[in-house]
Motif scaffolding. Structure first.
Motif, PDB file in Angstrom:
ATOM      1  N   LEU A  22      22.823  77.658   0.237  1.00 58.25           N
ATOM      2  CA  LEU A  22      22.936  76.210   0.078  1.00 58.25           C
ATOM      3  C   LEU A  22      22.438  75.491   1.323  1.00 58.25           C
ATOM      4  O   LEU A  22      22.642  75.957   2.446  1.00 58.25           O
ATOM      5  N   SER A  23      21.810  74.347   1.104  1.00 60.88           N
ATOM      6  CA  SER A  23      21.397  73.512   2.236  1.00 60.88           C
ATOM      7  C   SER A  23      22.659  72.929   2.884  1.00 60.88           C
ATOM      8  O   SER A  23      23.754  72.994   2.304  1.00 60.88           O
ATOM      9  N   ASP A  24      22.503  72.340   4.046  1.00 61.10           N
ATOM     10  CA  ASP A  24      23.651  71.743   4.731  1.00 61.10           C
ATOM     11  C   ASP A  24      24.307  70.667   3.866  1.00 61.10           C
ATOM     12  O   ASP A  24      25.527  70.601   3.762  1.00 61.10           O
ATOM     13  N   ARG A  25      23.500  69.822   3.236  1.00 64.15           N
ATOM     14  CA  ARG A  25      24.048  68.750   2.398  1.00 64.15           C
ATOM     15  C   ARG A  25      24.721  69.323   1.152  1.00 64.15           C
ATOM     16  O   ARG A  25      25.785  68.861   0.756  1.00 64.15           O
ATOM     17  N   GLU A  26      24.122  70.341   0.549  1.00 66.70           N
ATOM     18  CA  GLU A  26      24.745  70.984  -0.613  1.00 66.70           C
ATOM     19  C   GLU A  26      26.082  71.596  -0.229  1.00 66.70           C
ATOM     20  O   GLU A  26      27.050  71.497  -0.980  1.00 66.70           O
ATOM     21  N   LEU A  27      26.129  72.216   0.933  1.00 65.34           N
ATOM     22  CA  LEU A  27      27.378  72.806   1.406  1.00 65.34           C
ATOM     23  C   LEU A  27      28.429  71.737   1.636  1.00 65.34           C
ATOM     24  O   LEU A  27      29.606  71.919   1.322  1.00 65.34           O
ATOM     25  N   GLU A  28      28.018  70.599   2.157  1.00 66.09           N
ATOM     26  CA  GLU A  28      28.927  69.478   2.379  1.00 66.09           C
ATOM     27  C   GLU A  28      29.494  68.977   1.046  1.00 66.09           C
ATOM     28  O   GLU A  28      30.706  68.768   0.904  1.00 66.09           O
ATOM     29  N   LYS A  36      22.005  77.581  -7.766  1.00 65.04           N
ATOM     30  CA  LYS A  36      21.922  78.544  -6.669  1.00 65.04           C
ATOM     31  C   LYS A  36      23.045  79.576  -6.702  1.00 65.04           C
ATOM     32  O   LYS A  36      22.848  80.720  -6.294  1.00 65.04           O
ATOM     33  N   LEU A  37      24.225  79.160  -7.169  1.00 68.17           N
ATOM     34  CA  LEU A  37      25.371  80.078  -7.205  1.00 68.17           C
ATOM     35  C   LEU A  37      25.520  80.754  -8.565  1.00 68.17           C
ATOM     36  O   LEU A  37      26.477  81.496  -8.780  1.00 68.17           O
ATOM     37  N   ASN A  38      24.577  80.462  -9.460  1.00 66.74           N
ATOM     38  CA  ASN A  38      24.582  81.057 -10.796  1.00 66.74           C
ATOM     39  C   ASN A  38      25.895  80.782 -11.535  1.00 66.74           C
ATOM     40  O   ASN A  38      26.515  81.687 -12.083  1.00 66.74           O
ATOM     41  N   LEU A  39      26.293  79.517 -11.518  1.00 68.04           N
ATOM     42  CA  LEU A  39      27.519  79.092 -12.182  1.00 68.04           C
ATOM     43  C   LEU A  39      27.154  78.409 -13.493  1.00 68.04           C
ATOM     44  O   LEU A  39      26.209  77.619 -13.539  1.00 68.04           O
ATOM     45  N   GLU A  40      27.900  78.697 -14.537  1.00 67.11           N
ATOM     46  CA  GLU A  40      27.541  78.230 -15.874  1.00 67.11           C
ATOM     47  C   GLU A  40      27.815  76.758 -16.129  1.00 67.11           C
ATOM     48  O   GLU A  40      27.078  76.105 -16.859  1.00 67.11           O
ATOM     49  N   ASN A  41      28.900  76.224 -15.548  1.00 59.87           N
ATOM     50  CA  ASN A  41      29.285  74.855 -15.889  1.00 59.87           C
ATOM     51  C   ASN A  41      30.063  74.209 -14.740  1.00 59.87           C
ATOM     52  O   ASN A  41      30.322  74.847 -13.710  1.00 59.87           O
ATOM     53  N   ALA A  42      30.452  72.956 -14.948  1.00 59.74           N
ATOM     54  CA  ALA A  42      31.160  72.203 -13.912  1.00 59.74           C
ATOM     55  C   ALA A  42      32.513  72.819 -13.584  1.00 59.74           C
ATOM     56  O   ALA A  42      32.947  72.815 -12.427  1.00 59.74           O
ATOM     57  N   THR A  43      33.176  73.361 -14.592  1.00 56.64           N
ATOM     58  CA  THR A  43      34.482  73.984 -14.357  1.00 56.64           C
ATOM     59  C   THR A  43      34.353  75.180 -13.427  1.00 56.64           C
ATOM     60  O   THR A  43      35.152  75.356 -12.502  1.00 56.64           O
ATOM     61  N   ALA A  44      33.335  76.003 -13.646  1.00 55.10           N
ATOM     62  CA  ALA A  44      33.106  77.158 -12.773  1.00 55.10           C
ATOM     63  C   ALA A  44      32.769  76.698 -11.360  1.00 55.10           C
ATOM     64  O   ALA A  44      33.218  77.305 -10.381  1.00 55.10           O
ATOM     65  N   LEU A  45      31.998  75.612 -11.254  1.00 48.84           N
ATOM     66  CA  LEU A  45      31.661  75.062  -9.943  1.00 48.84           C
ATOM     67  C   LEU A  45      32.920  74.622  -9.200  1.00 48.84           C
ATOM     68  O   LEU A  45      33.120  74.974  -8.032  1.00 48.84           O
ATOM     69  N   ILE A  46      33.770  73.888  -9.874  1.00 52.95           N
ATOM     70  CA  ILE A  46      35.000  73.398  -9.243  1.00 52.95           C
ATOM     71  C   ILE A  46      35.892  74.559  -8.831  1.00 52.95           C
ATOM     72  O   ILE A  46      36.409  74.599  -7.712  1.00 52.95           O
ATOM     73  N   ARG A  47      36.063  75.519  -9.731  1.00 52.38           N
ATOM     74  CA  ARG A  47      36.904  76.687  -9.429  1.00 52.38           C
ATOM     75  C   ARG A  47      36.365  77.445  -8.214  1.00 52.38           C
ATOM     76  O   ARG A  47      37.114  77.817  -7.310  1.00 52.38           O
ATOM     77  N   HIS A  48      35.065  77.660  -8.172  1.00 49.84           N
ATOM     78  CA  HIS A  48      34.433  78.390  -7.069  1.00 49.84           C
ATOM     79  C   HIS A  48      34.571  77.608  -5.753  1.00 49.84           C
ATOM     80  O   HIS A  48      34.850  78.188  -4.708  1.00 49.84           O
ATOM     81  N   ALA A  49      34.387  76.294  -5.834  1.00 50.81           N
ATOM     82  CA  ALA A  49      34.489  75.452  -4.634  1.00 50.81           C
ATOM     83  C   ALA A  49      35.910  75.446  -4.083  1.00 50.81           C
ATOM     84  O   ALA A  49      36.108  75.538  -2.869  1.00 50.81           O
ATOM     85  N   ILE A  50      36.889  75.340  -4.955  1.00 51.72           N
ATOM     86  CA  ILE A  50      38.293  75.359  -4.511  1.00 51.72           C
ATOM     87  C   ILE A  50      38.613  76.693  -3.846  1.00 51.72           C
ATOM     88  O   ILE A  50      39.226  76.736  -2.771  1.00 51.72           O
TER      89      ILE A  50
END
Length: 102
Positions: A42-48, A83-97
Motif C-alpha cells: 500500500l502507498s503511504d496514503r492508502e495505509l493512512e 491490493k489486499l485481494n479482499l472481496e468486499n467492504a466487510t472484508a476490508l473493514i474486518r482486515h483493517a480492524i
C-alpha cells in the motif's frame, strides 16, 4: 519502548527497525525486502486510509480528516481491496480492524 518515548520527548523521530529497513529498501528501489506483507504494497496514503478504516472512521470522516473528497476516499478503499485481494467492504473493514489491533 522506553527508548522510543525518550527519543520523541527529545524532539527526534523514532522508527522501528522494521520500518527503517522498509524505508531504506524503498529508497534504493530494492525488491529484496523478504518480510514484505501485502499491506506493505500500500502507498503511504492508502495505509493512512486503511488505518482510519480500522479505527472505525466512515468514508466521510476520513475525507474530512485528510482533506479529501469522499469519492477520493472511495477510490483508495477500492485500491486497498484490490491490493489486499479482499472481496468486499466487510472484508476490508474486518482486515483493517485486525491490523490496527495488532
Amino acid at each position: 519502548m522506553i527508548k522510543a518515548i525518550y527519543r520523541v520527548l527529545e524532539g527526534k523521530v523514532f522508527l522501528s527497525s522494521t520500518v527503517t529497513e522498509r524505508m531504506i529498501c524503498r529508497s534504493i528501489g530494492s525488491d529484496n525486502y523478504t518480510d514484505q506483507s501485502p499491506i506493505e504494497s500500500l502507498s503511504d496514503r492508502e495505509l493512512e486510509v486503511f488505518e482510519l478504516i480500522g479505527e472505525g472512521e466512515t468514508t466521510r470522516q476520513i475525507a474530512d480528516k485528510l482533506n479529501l473528497s469522499p469519492k477520493t476516499v472511495e477510490t483508495y478503499r477500492e485500491n486497498i481491496k484490490h491490493k489486499l485481494n479482499l472481496e468486499n467492504a466487510t472484508a476490508l473493514i474486518r482486515h483493517a480492524i485486525q491490523w490496527v489491533l495488532e
